[in-house]
Structure formats: C-alpha cells, structure tokens
Scaffold this motif. Structure first.
Motif, PDB file in Angstrom:
ATOM      1  N   PRO A   1      70.413 -18.377  62.751  1.00 42.96           N
ATOM      2  CA  PRO A   1      70.192 -17.459  63.322  1.00 42.96           C
ATOM      3  C   PRO A   1      71.312 -16.224  63.509  1.00 42.96           C
ATOM      4  CG  PRO A   1      70.212 -19.325  64.842  1.00 42.96           C
ATOM      5  CD  PRO A   1      70.466 -19.782  63.439  1.00 42.96           C
ATOM      6  N   ALA A   2      72.491 -16.660  63.150  1.00 50.11           N
ATOM      7  CA  ALA A   2      73.695 -15.769  63.041  1.00 50.11           C
ATOM      8  C   ALA A   2      73.404 -14.996  61.685  1.00 50.11           C
ATOM      9  CB  ALA A   2      74.994 -16.274  63.131  1.00 50.11           C
ATOM     10  N   ASP A   3      72.977 -15.439  60.824  1.00 54.58           N
ATOM     11  CA  ASP A   3      72.617 -14.762  59.338  1.00 54.58           C
ATOM     12  C   ASP A   3      71.582 -13.780  59.696  1.00 54.58           C
ATOM     13  OD1 ASP A   3      72.699 -14.631  56.408  1.00 54.58           O
ATOM     14  OD2 ASP A   3      70.340 -15.255  56.654  1.00 54.58           O
ATOM     15  N   TRP A   4      70.469 -14.084  60.258  1.00 52.92           N
ATOM     16  CA  TRP A   4      69.333 -13.335  60.614  1.00 52.92           C
ATOM     17  C   TRP A   4      69.928 -11.799  61.695  1.00 52.92           C
ATOM     18  CZ3 TRP A   4      67.334 -11.156  65.261  1.00 52.92           C
ATOM     19  CH2 TRP A   4      66.058 -10.743  64.987  1.00 52.92           C
ATOM     20  N   ILE A   5      70.760 -12.217  62.495  1.00 50.10           N
ATOM     21  CA  ILE A   5      71.522 -11.247  63.433  1.00 50.10           C
ATOM     22  C   ILE A   5      72.444 -10.094  62.463  1.00 50.10           C
ATOM     23  CG2 ILE A   5      73.388 -10.762  65.337  1.00 50.10           C
ATOM     24  CD1 ILE A   5      72.089 -13.244  66.391  1.00 50.10           C
ATOM     25  N   GLY A   6      73.066 -10.901  61.642  1.00 47.55           N
ATOM     26  CA  GLY A   6      73.804 -10.070  60.641  1.00 47.55           C
ATOM     27  C   GLY A   6      72.965  -9.330  59.520  1.00 47.55           C
ATOM     28  N   THR A   7      71.809  -9.808  59.204  1.00 53.74           N
ATOM     29  CA  THR A   7      70.847  -9.020  58.405  1.00 53.74           C
ATOM     30  C   THR A   7      70.212  -7.815  59.342  1.00 53.74           C
ATOM     31  OG1 THR A   7      70.339 -10.998  57.268  1.00 53.74           O
ATOM     32  CG2 THR A   7      69.053  -9.031  57.026  1.00 53.74           C
ATOM     33  N   GLN A   8      70.008  -8.123  60.301  1.00 53.13           N
ATOM     34  CA  GLN A   8      69.336  -7.063  61.264  1.00 53.13           C
ATOM     35  C   GLN A   8      70.496  -5.812  61.488  1.00 53.13           C
ATOM     36  OE1 GLN A   8      66.149  -6.935  61.800  1.00 53.13           O
ATOM     37  NE2 GLN A   8      66.364  -8.960  60.618  1.00 53.13           N
ATOM     38  N   LEU A   9      71.798  -6.373  61.688  1.00 48.10           N
ATOM     39  CA  LEU A   9      72.859  -5.298  61.895  1.00 48.10           C
ATOM     40  C   LEU A   9      73.176  -4.616  60.812  1.00 48.10           C
ATOM     41  CD1 LEU A   9      75.605  -7.593  63.858  1.00 48.10           C
ATOM     42  CD2 LEU A   9      74.277  -5.606  64.657  1.00 48.10           C
ATOM     43  N   SER A  10      72.901  -5.092  59.434  1.00 47.73           N
ATOM     44  CA  SER A  10      72.880  -4.183  58.290  1.00 47.73           C
ATOM     45  C   SER A  10      71.939  -3.019  58.150  1.00 47.73           C
ATOM     46  CB  SER A  10      72.836  -5.070  57.083  1.00 47.73           C
ATOM     47  OG  SER A  10      71.661  -5.557  56.800  1.00 47.73           O
TER      48      SER A  10
ATOM     49  N   VAL B   1      70.932  -1.510  61.033  1.00 46.47           N
ATOM     50  CA  VAL B   1      71.558  -0.728  61.873  1.00 46.47           C
ATOM     51  C   VAL B   1      72.798   0.282  61.091  1.00 46.47           C
ATOM     52  CG1 VAL B   1      72.804  -0.351  64.416  1.00 46.47           C
ATOM     53  CG2 VAL B   1      70.819  -1.786  63.824  1.00 46.47           C
ATOM     54  N   PHE B   2      73.617  -0.530  60.645  1.00 45.30           N
ATOM     55  CA  PHE B   2      74.959   0.014  59.952  1.00 45.30           C
ATOM     56  C   PHE B   2      74.756  -0.098  58.529  1.00 45.30           C
ATOM     57  CE2 PHE B   2      76.334  -1.942  63.941  1.00 45.30           C
ATOM     58  CZ  PHE B   2      76.613  -1.017  64.640  1.00 45.30           C
ATOM     59  N   PRO B   3      74.187   0.704  57.920  1.00 43.55           N
ATOM     60  CA  PRO B   3      73.711   0.564  56.246  1.00 43.55           C
ATOM     61  C   PRO B   3      74.931   0.966  55.522  1.00 43.55           C
ATOM     62  CG  PRO B   3      72.574   2.687  57.279  1.00 43.55           C
ATOM     63  CD  PRO B   3      73.257   1.938  58.409  1.00 43.55           C
ATOM     64  N   SER B   4      76.102   1.478  55.893  1.00 41.09           N
ATOM     65  CA  SER B   4      76.963   1.811  55.225  1.00 41.09           C
ATOM     66  C   SER B   4      77.993   0.599  55.088  1.00 41.09           C
ATOM     67  CB  SER B   4      77.739   2.964  55.816  1.00 41.09           C
ATOM     68  OG  SER B   4      78.414   2.363  56.984  1.00 41.09           O
ATOM     69  N   ILE B   5      78.030  -0.278  55.579  1.00 39.33           N
ATOM     70  CA  ILE B   5      78.576  -1.840  55.523  1.00 39.33           C
ATOM     71  C   ILE B   5      77.591  -2.723  54.783  1.00 39.33           C
ATOM     72  CG2 ILE B   5      79.583  -3.628  56.461  1.00 39.33           C
ATOM     73  CD1 ILE B   5      80.073  -2.072  59.218  1.00 39.33           C
ATOM     74  N   LYS B   6      78.197  -3.237  53.833  1.00 37.20           N
ATOM     75  CA  LYS B   6      77.757  -4.046  52.862  1.00 37.20           C
ATOM     76  C   LYS B   6      77.009  -5.267  53.801  1.00 37.20           C
ATOM     77  CE  LYS B   6      80.540  -3.849  48.861  1.00 37.20           C
ATOM     78  NZ  LYS B   6      81.558  -4.573  48.001  1.00 37.20           N
ATOM     79  N   PRO B   7      75.640  -5.754  53.552  1.00 40.70           N
ATOM     80  CA  PRO B   7      74.899  -6.498  54.309  1.00 40.70           C
ATOM     81  C   PRO B   7      75.682  -8.089  54.122  1.00 40.70           C
ATOM     82  CG  PRO B   7      73.423  -5.293  52.999  1.00 40.70           C
ATOM     83  CD  PRO B   7      74.736  -4.979  52.543  1.00 40.70           C
ATOM     84  N   TYR B   8      76.065  -8.388  53.344  1.00 40.67           N
ATOM     85  CA  TYR B   8      76.681  -9.643  53.394  1.00 40.67           C
ATOM     86  C   TYR B   8      78.077  -9.814  54.072  1.00 40.67           C
ATOM     87  CZ  TYR B   8      78.889 -13.890  51.874  1.00 40.67           C
ATOM     88  OH  TYR B   8      79.266 -15.228  51.804  1.00 40.67           O
ATOM     89  N   LEU B   9      78.678  -8.743  54.158  1.00 44.34           N
ATOM     90  CA  LEU B   9      79.828  -8.596  55.103  1.00 44.34           C
ATOM     91  C   LEU B   9      79.425  -8.808  56.439  1.00 44.34           C
ATOM     92  CD1 LEU B   9      82.324  -5.932  53.595  1.00 44.34           C
ATOM     93  CD2 LEU B   9      82.407  -8.315  53.439  1.00 44.34           C
ATOM     94  N   LEU B  10      78.459  -8.167  56.840  1.00 45.40           N
ATOM     95  CA  LEU B  10      77.823  -8.296  58.344  1.00 45.40           C
ATOM     96  C   LEU B  10      77.382  -9.782  58.482  1.00 45.40           C
ATOM     97  CD1 LEU B  10      76.201  -4.723  58.932  1.00 45.40           C
ATOM     98  CD2 LEU B  10      78.272  -5.799  59.946  1.00 45.40           C
TER      99      LEU B  10
END
Length: 198
Positions: free
Chosen positions: A82-91, A93-102
């Motif tokens: 679930p947290a991985d999915w949330i981090g992917t959705q946050l990426s 919203v914030f495209p300037s941050i690398k998706p893996y970091l989020l």
C-alpha cells in the motif's frame, strides 16, 4: 496523559529521528517485489543472452513462462504494497522528484515507523497483561527498544521487527483471551495468532 500514550510518543519520536528514510539493499529488493506485484512488471529483468560472471550475482529464480522472480518470501513485500502505491501516486503529484525516492519515503514513514512503534506497544501490552505496573512496563518497553537490536532493525528495516511483533501479539492475545473473560472482542483476539504461526 496516559502511560501508553507517553510510550507511543517516545517510541515514535525516537524511531522517527533514527529513521534514515532510505532502505537497505535487502529491503530495496522487497520494495521492487511489491511494485512488481501491483504493476504487473517483472521483478528481475535481465538483458537477452545475459550470462552472470559468478554464481553470486543476483539473477532471480526462473518461474513459469521464463519469467524471473526474486528469491525472497512475500511477507515484507505485502506489508510495503500500500505504501508503494501511495508513493507512486505521489510521484504523479510531484513529478520533479524521482518516483523511487517518493516510494521509498512512503514506505519508511507509512510502514517502517508505525510498525516499529507497534513493536514497542505490543511489548508494553504483554507486560501489562502479566500484571506489571504501568511505569515498569513502560520503562521495560522503552529499554527493550533502546537497549537491544530492536533499535538497529528499526533503523535498517528488515524482517527482524515484524516477526517479534506477530509473536508478541499472538502471545498477548492468547493471554488476554484467557485472563480477560469479560472482553467483548474475544473472537478477534485469535486473529494475530495466524500470522505469528506463519
């Protein structure tokens, strides 16, 4: 303020401070597994005609239809899903941050920290069920966090803290089932015994 709230806040602050918010290599592999589970991508992708230079190179396990899978179990990956999915959705919203970091950040703060706080609280609950005084149970729980390897594995997230969490919850629920006969939710106390046995 209740003692259990104080224990939870102290554990939360301590674990948040020591949390590096990046995952060790072992947990990184499990995060890739979690991501592959819900995206349908391969866990291990190798270039065509790849030949490892030694037997120690991680090439995964060959599965059905030639797909390669990681050789780890699924437990920790399912916790992180679930947290991985949330981090992917946050990426998104914030495209300037690398998706893996989020994704890594989301796993650290939505899974690792709460899970380790629950480890300390489960220790407190078990000690209270054994009729220890609140202050002694609180002190023992915090000493267990700070004085043993629980603190180390709170910082470098691996399976070492979720396993005692399930075991302690299993024992505490079994004890609560026997000791607290007037409890209305007795049937739910059996639930943590299942993951503890796995």
């Amino acid at each position: 303020m209740k003692t259990v709230t104080k224990v939870a806040l102290i554990a939360l602050l301590w674990i948040t401070i020591i949390n590096p918010s990046n995952l060790p290599p072992d947990t990184d592999v499990r995060l890739r597994m979690a991501h592959a589970l819900w995206t349908g991508t391969e866990e291990v992708s190798l270039p065509p005609n790849y030949r490892p230079s030694s037997r120690l190179e991680p090439v995964g396990v060959l599965g059905v239809d030639g797909k390669r899978y990681e050789h780890y179990d699924m437990g920790q990956s399912l916790l992180m899903l679930p947290a991985d999915w949330i981090g992917t959705q946050l990426s998104k919203v914030f495209p300037s941050i690398k998706p893996y970091l989020l994704r890594e950040f989301a796993v650290s703060f939505l899974v690792v920290i709460p899970l380790n706080v629950l480890v300390v609280l489960s220790c407190y609950w078990l000690l209270r069920l054994f009729d220890f005084q609140e202050k002694i149970a609180a002190s023992a729980s915090l000493i267990w966090l700070l004085g043993t390897t629980v603190l180390h594995y709170a910082q470098t997230f691996q399976q070492n803290n979720p396993v005692p969490l399930c075991v302690i919850l299993g024992y505490a629920c079994a004890l609560a089932y026997m000791v607290l006969p007037n409890l209305h939710c007795r049937k739910f106390l059996k639930l943590p015994l299942c993951p503890a046995m796995l």
